[in-house]
Design an enzyme around this catalytic site. Structure first.
Site, PDB file in Angstrom:
ATOM      1  CE1 TYR A  54      -3.670   2.572   0.632  1.00  0.00           C
ATOM      2  CE2 TYR A  54      -2.171   3.447   2.288  1.00  0.00           C
ATOM      3  CZ  TYR A  54      -3.300   3.581   1.504  1.00  0.00           C
ATOM      4  OH  TYR A  54      -4.051   4.729   1.590  1.00  0.00           O
ATOM      5  CE  LYS A  72      -3.214   5.293  -1.771  1.00  0.00           C
ATOM      6  NZ  LYS A  72      -4.221   5.808  -2.713  1.00  0.00           N
TER       7      LYS A  72
END
Length: 258
Positions: A148, A152
């Site tokens: 994750y 990002k």
């Protein structure tokens, strides 16, 4: 003529909060989500200037269809919000590799697909802007959130690159970087950082920041990245001035599991 906004992953959470706020402010709102039934419920609740549709952001052809039908309905595309995303948490090696790949496919390829498919429409609009959902996890790589966090960082890089490249078209590409937000995404999340930092932001907090960016004048003084919330702003500022070993040490403390 009403300006328009197209939001991916808009059926719930942050996306739905964005849709509600922009609708209240007089925009034509595109509510696109893989869960088209839930997207349609929200559109019906909002009214005639909201349109729902199905969109799996990892599929480029679905972007082409969705954007084409939206622009035909709205007249033009003014604001694209790349909001759709997923999160898997926990020990890296205990998370199935397919989950890591799915995170990258949705969180990164979804943004690439959206920006690429939307550009022909954005270039034709009288005013155009892209706002991506990045994260405080793009400030420093996060334990228990490795794929994750990596996704990002990629969103952050896409935003920076296109914000420079698309100056020639007069299109600003910006992102917001919230810390943990009170949505279903962080429910039962297995990461030391969420236990130590807490969840203070609401979807409405993020939506209001996105609205501010949508209304801001597109000068070079408008920052490419916008941290959301006091904690994120402090982390963002400190990361830019602290030696790397201190950044790593602070993250070790924040992500330590009890």
């Amino acid at each position: 003529m009403r300006q328009s906004i197209f939001i991916s992953g808009a059926a719930q959470g942050i996306g739905a909060a964005i849709a509600r706020l922009f609708y209240q402010q007089g925009y034509k709102v595109g509510i696109y989500d893989i869960n088209v039934d839930q997207a349609q419920i929200l559109a019906d609740q909002l009214g005639p200037h909201a349109k729902a549709g199905k969109l799996d952001v990892s599929q480029y052809d679905q972007w082409q269809v969705a954007l084409g039908e939206f622009v035909e309905w709205a007249g033009e595309l003014n604001i694209l919000v790349n909001n759709a995303g997923i999160l898997y948490s926990g020990d890296f090696e205990k998370t199935d590799i397919a989950a890591h790949h799915r995170t990258i496919n949705i969180n990164v390829n979804g943004v690439l697909n959206g920006c690429h498919a939307a550009l022909p429409y954005l270039k034709k609009a009288a005013f155009a802007r892209v706002i991506n959902l990045s994260s405080a996890s793009a400030i420093y790589g996060q334990a228990d959130l490795v794929s994750y966090s990596a996704s990002k960082f990629a969103v952050r890089g896409i935003t920076e690159g296109l914000d420079t490249e698309w100056q020639k078209y007069g299109i600003r590409v910006l992102d917001v970087m919230p810390l943990f937000v009170q949505t279903s995404m962080v429910k039962d999340m297995d990461a030391g950082s969420i236990k130590n930092i807490g969840v203070d932001l609401t979807p409405q907090d993020v939506a209001h920041q996105i609205f501010a960016l949508a209304k801001a004048k597109g000068t070079i003084l408008t920052a490419t990245h916008t941290p959301v919330g006091i904690k994120t702003k402090v982390m963002y500022q400190l990361s830019s001035i602290s030696p790397q070993f201190l950044n790593r040490l602070s993250n070790l403390v924040l992500t330590r599991k009890s």
